[in-house]
Motif scaffolding. Structure first.
Motif, PDB file in Angstrom:
ATOM      1  N   GLY A 125       6.730 -31.176 -18.539  1.00 22.68           N
ATOM      2  CA  GLY A 125       8.062 -31.346 -17.935  1.00 22.68           C
ATOM      3  C   GLY A 125       8.130 -32.684 -17.224  1.00 22.68           C
TER       4      GLY A 125
ATOM      5  N   LEU B  50      12.596 -34.435 -12.617  1.00 20.15           N
ATOM      6  CA  LEU B  50      12.364 -35.085 -11.323  1.00 20.15           C
ATOM      7  C   LEU B  50      11.019 -34.672 -10.726  1.00 20.15           C
ATOM      8  CD1 LEU B  50      15.900 -34.929  -9.640  1.00 20.15           C
ATOM      9  CD2 LEU B  50      14.792 -36.857 -10.787  1.00 20.15           C
ATOM     10  N   ALA B  51      10.624 -33.412 -10.911  1.00 16.98           N
ATOM     11  CA  ALA B  51       9.356 -32.966 -10.321  1.00 16.98           C
ATOM     12  C   ALA B  51       8.161 -33.449 -11.148  1.00 16.98           C
ATOM     13  CB  ALA B  51       9.342 -31.437 -10.193  1.00 16.98           C
TER      14      ALA B  51
ATOM     15  N   ASP C 238       7.449 -34.408 -22.117  1.00 16.16           N
ATOM     16  CA  ASP C 238       8.806 -33.864 -21.957  1.00 16.16           C
ATOM     17  C   ASP C 238       9.488 -33.738 -23.311  1.00 16.16           C
ATOM     18  OD1 ASP C 238      10.761 -33.284 -19.451  1.00 16.16           O
ATOM     19  OD2 ASP C 238      11.891 -33.812 -21.263  1.00 16.16           O
ATOM     20  N   ALA C 239      10.281 -32.670 -23.404  1.00 12.75           N
ATOM     21  CA  ALA C 239      10.956 -32.382 -24.667  1.00 12.75           C
ATOM     22  C   ALA C 239      12.072 -33.388 -24.959  1.00 12.75           C
ATOM     23  CB  ALA C 239      11.514 -30.964 -24.624  1.00 12.75           C
TER      24      ALA C 239
ATOM     25  N   ARG D 148      24.535 -34.867 -11.108  1.00 11.89           N
ATOM     26  CA  ARG D 148      24.215 -34.528  -9.722  1.00 11.89           C
ATOM     27  C   ARG D 148      23.706 -35.712  -8.917  1.00 11.89           C
ATOM     28  NH1 ARG D 148      20.297 -29.571 -10.825  1.00 11.89           N
ATOM     29  NH2 ARG D 148      19.978 -30.842 -12.666  1.00 11.89           N
TER      30      ARG D 148
ATOM     31  N   ALA E  60      20.140 -35.053  -2.199  1.00  5.63           N
ATOM     32  CA  ALA E  60      19.912 -35.459  -0.808  1.00  5.63           C
ATOM     33  C   ALA E  60      18.407 -35.515  -0.609  1.00  5.63           C
ATOM     34  CB  ALA E  60      20.530 -34.429   0.127  1.00  5.63           C
TER      35      ALA E  60
ATOM     36  N   ARG F 138       5.985 -28.767 -25.754  1.00  5.34           N
ATOM     37  CA  ARG F 138       4.759 -27.959 -25.680  1.00  5.34           C
ATOM     38  C   ARG F 138       5.003 -26.652 -26.418  1.00  5.34           C
ATOM     39  NH1 ARG F 138       2.323 -23.487 -23.161  1.00  5.34           N
ATOM     40  NH2 ARG F 138       4.450 -22.834 -22.760  1.00  5.34           N
TER      41      ARG F 138
ATOM     42  N   ASP G  39      11.121 -26.525  -9.735  1.00  3.63           N
ATOM     43  CA  ASP G  39      11.899 -25.330 -10.060  1.00  3.63           C
ATOM     44  C   ASP G  39      11.082 -24.285 -10.820  1.00  3.63           C
ATOM     45  OD1 ASP G  39      14.014 -26.511  -8.789  1.00  3.63           O
ATOM     46  OD2 ASP G  39      15.441 -26.272 -10.443  1.00  3.63           O
TER      47      ASP G  39
ATOM     48  N   GLY H 136      20.704 -28.455   0.224  1.00  5.64           N
ATOM     49  CA  GLY H 136      20.196 -29.659  -0.435  1.00  5.64           C
ATOM     50  C   GLY H 136      18.691 -29.802  -0.313  1.00  5.64           C
TER      51      GLY H 136
ATOM     52  N   TYR I 149      14.923 -29.885  -4.483  1.00  2.39           N
ATOM     53  CA  TYR I 149      13.993 -30.914  -4.961  1.00  2.39           C
ATOM     54  C   TYR I 149      13.031 -31.331  -3.852  1.00  2.39           C
ATOM     55  CZ  TYR I 149      12.242 -35.220  -7.066  1.00  2.39           C
ATOM     56  OH  TYR I 149      11.422 -36.208  -7.563  1.00  2.39           O
ATOM     57  N   ASN I 150      13.507 -31.342  -2.624  1.00  6.58           N
ATOM     58  CA  ASN I 150      12.615 -31.725  -1.515  1.00  6.58           C
ATOM     59  C   ASN I 150      11.431 -30.770  -1.404  1.00  6.58           C
ATOM     60  OD1 ASN I 150      13.873 -34.107  -0.093  1.00  6.58           O
ATOM     61  ND2 ASN I 150      15.627 -32.743  -0.262  1.00  6.58           N
TER      62      ASN I 150
HETATM   63  C1  LIG Z   1      24.433 -28.309  -7.959  1.00  5.71           C
HETATM   64  C2  LIG Z   1      23.037 -28.632  -7.494  1.00  5.71           C
HETATM   65  C3  LIG Z   1      22.850 -29.538  -6.464  1.00  5.71           C
HETATM   66  C4  LIG Z   1      21.556 -29.828  -5.995  1.00  5.71           C
HETATM   67  N1  LIG Z   1      21.415 -30.682  -4.944  1.00  5.71           N
HETATM   68  C5  LIG Z   1      20.175 -30.904  -4.434  1.00  5.71           C
HETATM   69  C6  LIG Z   1      19.990 -31.754  -3.296  1.00  5.71           C
HETATM   70  O1  LIG Z   1      20.935 -32.344  -2.741  1.00  5.71           O
HETATM   71  N2  LIG Z   1      18.719 -31.923  -2.795  1.00  5.71           N
HETATM   72  C7  LIG Z   1      17.646 -31.303  -3.355  1.00  5.71           C
HETATM   73  O2  LIG Z   1      16.516 -31.472  -2.846  1.00  5.71           O
HETATM   74  N3  LIG Z   1      17.786 -30.517  -4.471  1.00  5.71           N
HETATM   75  C8  LIG Z   1      19.004 -30.300  -5.013  1.00  5.71           C
HETATM   76  N4  LIG Z   1      19.153 -29.487  -6.110  1.00  5.71           N
HETATM   77  C9  LIG Z   1      17.941 -28.934  -6.778  1.00  5.71           C
HETATM   78  C10 LIG Z   1      17.306 -29.937  -7.765  1.00  5.71           C
HETATM   79  O3  LIG Z   1      18.282 -30.485  -8.619  1.00  5.71           O
HETATM   80  C11 LIG Z   1      16.221 -29.263  -8.597  1.00  5.71           C
HETATM   81  O4  LIG Z   1      15.337 -28.607  -7.714  1.00  5.71           O
HETATM   82  C12 LIG Z   1      15.425 -30.268  -9.439  1.00  5.71           C
HETATM   83  O5  LIG Z   1      16.256 -30.985 -10.292  1.00  5.71           O
HETATM   84  C13 LIG Z   1      14.359 -29.554 -10.265  1.00  5.71           C
HETATM   85  O6  LIG Z   1      13.624 -30.468 -11.013  1.00  5.71           O
HETATM   86  P1  LIG Z   1      12.431 -29.984 -11.965  1.00  5.71           P
HETATM   87  O7  LIG Z   1      11.811 -31.247 -12.495  1.00  5.71           O
HETATM   88  O8  LIG Z   1      11.569 -29.004 -11.264  1.00  5.71           O
HETATM   89  O9  LIG Z   1      13.128 -29.166 -13.136  1.00  5.71           O
HETATM   90  P2  LIG Z   1      14.049 -29.657 -14.349  1.00  5.71           P
HETATM   91  O10 LIG Z   1      14.956 -30.746 -13.929  1.00  5.71           O
HETATM   92  O11 LIG Z   1      14.652 -28.422 -14.919  1.00  5.71           O
HETATM   93  O12 LIG Z   1      13.031 -30.297 -15.398  1.00  5.71           O
HETATM   94  C14 LIG Z   1      12.266 -29.530 -16.287  1.00  5.71           C
HETATM   95  C15 LIG Z   1      11.829 -30.438 -17.446  1.00  5.71           C
HETATM   96  O13 LIG Z   1      10.898 -29.729 -18.259  1.00  5.71           O
HETATM   97  C16 LIG Z   1      11.127 -30.066 -19.612  1.00  5.71           C
HETATM   98  N5  LIG Z   1      10.590 -28.976 -20.444  1.00  5.71           N
HETATM   99  C17 LIG Z   1      10.893 -27.640 -20.362  1.00  5.71           C
HETATM  100  N6  LIG Z   1      10.188 -26.956 -21.307  1.00  5.71           N
HETATM  101  C18 LIG Z   1       9.429 -27.860 -21.979  1.00  5.71           C
HETATM  102  C19 LIG Z   1       8.500 -27.778 -23.063  1.00  5.71           C
HETATM  103  N7  LIG Z   1       8.184 -26.609 -23.657  1.00  5.71           N
HETATM  104  N8  LIG Z   1       7.923 -28.908 -23.523  1.00  5.71           N
HETATM  105  C20 LIG Z   1       8.206 -30.108 -22.937  1.00  5.71           C
HETATM  106  N9  LIG Z   1       9.082 -30.255 -21.912  1.00  5.71           N
HETATM  107  C21 LIG Z   1       9.685 -29.144 -21.431  1.00  5.71           C
HETATM  108  C22 LIG Z   1      12.650 -30.218 -19.705  1.00  5.71           C
HETATM  109  O14 LIG Z   1      12.988 -31.058 -20.803  1.00  5.71           O
HETATM  110  C23 LIG Z   1      12.993 -30.850 -18.353  1.00  5.71           C
HETATM  111  O15 LIG Z   1      13.066 -32.273 -18.399  1.00  5.71           O
HETATM  112  C24 LIG Z   1      20.431 -29.190  -6.598  1.00  5.71           C
HETATM  113  C25 LIG Z   1      20.613 -28.292  -7.659  1.00  5.71           C
HETATM  114  C26 LIG Z   1      21.903 -28.007  -8.090  1.00  5.71           C
HETATM  115  C27 LIG Z   1      22.084 -27.011  -9.227  1.00  5.71           C
END
Ligand SMILES: Cc1cc2nc3c(=O)[nH]c(=O)nc-3n(C[C@H](O)[C@H](O)[C@H](O)COP(=O)(O)OP(=O)(O)OC[C@H]3O[C@@H](n4cnc5c(N)ncnc54)[C@H](O)[C@@H]3O)c2cc1C
Length: 416
Positions: free
Chosen positions: A13, A16-17, A36-37, A51, A54, A147, A300, A310, A313-314
């Motif tokens: 993945g 952002l994380a 990443d996919a 989005r 913050a 994956r 996530d 908000g 992500y933090n």
């Molecule tokens: C409306 C909204 C507002 C928000 N505002 C805030 C904010 O102000 N502050 C804050 O801290 N957080 C905020 N958040 C939360 C934040 O956006 C998420 O916590 C964050 O984007 C999660 O990132 P992630 O990398 O964990 O997951 P994701 O962004 O879901 O990334 C997962 C990645 O894994 C990849 N993947 C999945 N399966 C596979 C596979 N089998 N093989 C290869 N790749 C794969 C996908 O392609 C994707 O790129 C908000 C969320 C929402 C819905």
């Protein structure tokens, strides 16, 4: 021809994380494969994610230490004030006059220099992280690639991709988002529920400057946040009941602009939506375990919370910083970095904090997303009390800045 890639850490993945985790581990000298996919160019595209995020000041310290902040600073708008108003649409901020039931957090009450946080568009975050990844020889980014499976063995985890390439690593990091397949395959259970709320997200230009003020109006259907962006624009995060959200999203330009204006009030003058409208169905989930042999969940994949504060992500940024500390410490004393004795330390550090914040934001959403008179009275009394007591205000500001508790070294105040 299929290749076998030997590496210490495999991150699945590159959102952002996952992207940031790759930067953090490479910074500590680990070899990292990041999968990443999606095509990285798509992730940077304005059309991929509307989005903004913050970013707390403790998270910003980690960005600075990993060299990501330099590429972000020009696109980050400082939050100088947060104004929270408990209002039905009509008695909110009008002509700069604040309703009785409001609460103000002013950054000048802390050290007078550090903002309460920054608002950054997700596309800029992704671009800055991908730039650092590109320049770091310790990271091998493999994308687009999906994956397919992972087999955990005594000394290694073997991950198979759809390209038929195999990654052999001591540790796999699941950063594959809220529907994490890695989590499911490891038989890690989750608590989850849907909110029957949708987050409508849009960018808005306005006549008057926002002066770095973030507003959160608590309306009966859910919180309505106006977050200051660069170039006198604001990002709107409008939580609405899902059936009503559908109707708002279907409005024509003028109708949508009018609905936004009604909720903004007139403190920013005329507001004009810019670009597409986005919608995100809101749900809660929290993994029962954050680790399994040779596997650690971050972002996530570990938990997804309501965006009311908000903080989603933090929390993920703190996962990354804590996991980096735990794994570095394990390596430095010669331990197997995929062993449960090492990984359990990460779980102890992060899960309790996650449970508290996840349930806290859930309760906050339930408390404020309704118009039930006794609850309204209780929350207005609570807001009034916090508003009058300076140490309590500072306590909340430090929490919003994620600058509390046992901070991992990449987020701590002193330099590492
Ligand atoms: C409306 C909204 C507002 C928000 N505002 C805030 C904010 O102000 N502050 C804050 O801290 N957080 C905020 N958040 C939360 C934040 O956006 C998420 O916590 C964050 O984007 C999660 O990132 P992630 O990398 O964990 O997951 P994701 O962004 O879901 O990334 C997962 C990645 O894994 C990849 N993947 C999945 N399966 C596979 C596979 N089998 N093989 C290869 N790749 C794969 C996908 O392609 C994707 O790129 C908000 C969320 C929402 C819905």
């Amino acid at each position: 021809m299929a290749e076998i890639i030997e590496t210490e850490i495999c991150v699945i993945g590159g959102g952002l994380a996952g992207g940031l985790a790759a930067c953090a581990f490479a910074h500590r000298g680990f070899s990292v494969a990041l999968v990443d996919a999606q095509d990285p160019e798509t992730l940077k595209d304005a059309g991929f994610d509307g989005r903004t995020t913050a970013i707390s000041y403790a998270s910003a310290r980690l960005f600075q230490r990993l060299g990501v902040w330099d590429a972000l600073e020009a696109d980050a708008e400082a939050i100088r004030d947060i104004l929270i108003t408990d209002g039905r649409a009509k008695n909110r901020l009008q002509n700069g006059v604040i309703s009785n039931f409001s609460l103000q957090f002013d950054s000048s009450e802390l050290d007078g220099e550090t903002p309460l946080g920054w608002i950054i568009e997700n596309r800029h975050l992704r671009r800055a992280i991908l730039d650092v990844i590109k320049q770091n020889p310790n990271i091998r980014m493999i994308a687009p690639a999906k994956r397919l499976s992972t087999v955990y063995q005594a000394g290694t985890a073997q991950t198979i991709l759809d390209s038929e390439d195999e990654i052999h690593s001591a540790l796999v990091i699941a950063a594959d988002g809220r529907f994490s397949a890695l989590r499911g395959e490891a038989n890690i259970k989750i608590n989850n529920w849907r909110y029957n709320q949708t987050g409508i997200v849009a960018t808005v230009a306005h006549e008057r400057p926002h002066q770095g003020v973030a507003h959160e109006f608590f309306l009966p259907s859910g919180p309505f946040a106006i977050l200051p962006m660069t170039n006198d624009r604001s990002s709107l995060v409008w939580t609405e009941r899902s059936d009503a959200a559908k109707a708002y999203l279907a409005l024509d330009e003028n109708g949508f602009a009018q609905e936004i204006q009604n909720r903004f009030g007139d403190h920013l003058g005329k507001v004009m939506p810019e670009g597409p409208r986005w919608s995100y169905p809101l749900a809660f989930h929290l993994a029962h375990e954050f680790v399994a042999p040779r596997l650690a969940l971050i972002g996530d994949a570990a938990r997804a919370i309501h965006p009311i504060a908000g903080q989603g992500y933090n929390l993920g940024v703190k996962d990354i910083a804590a996991l980096t500390d735990v794994i570095t410490e394990g390596r430095d004393v010669g331990l197997d970095i995929g062993a449960m004795t090492v990984l359990e330390k990460y779980q102890r550090w992060r899960r309790f904090d996650s449970v508290t914040l996840a349930l806290g934001t859930d309760a906050l959403n339930r408390l404020f997303s309704n118009d039930f008179a006794p609850l309204r009275a209780a929350r207005d009394i609570g807001m009034g009390a916090v508003g009058r007591i300076a140490p309590l205000r500072k306590f909340f500001m430090r929490h919003a800045g994620a600058d509390v508790g046992n901070l991992p070294s990449l987020m701590a105040r002193e330099t590492v």
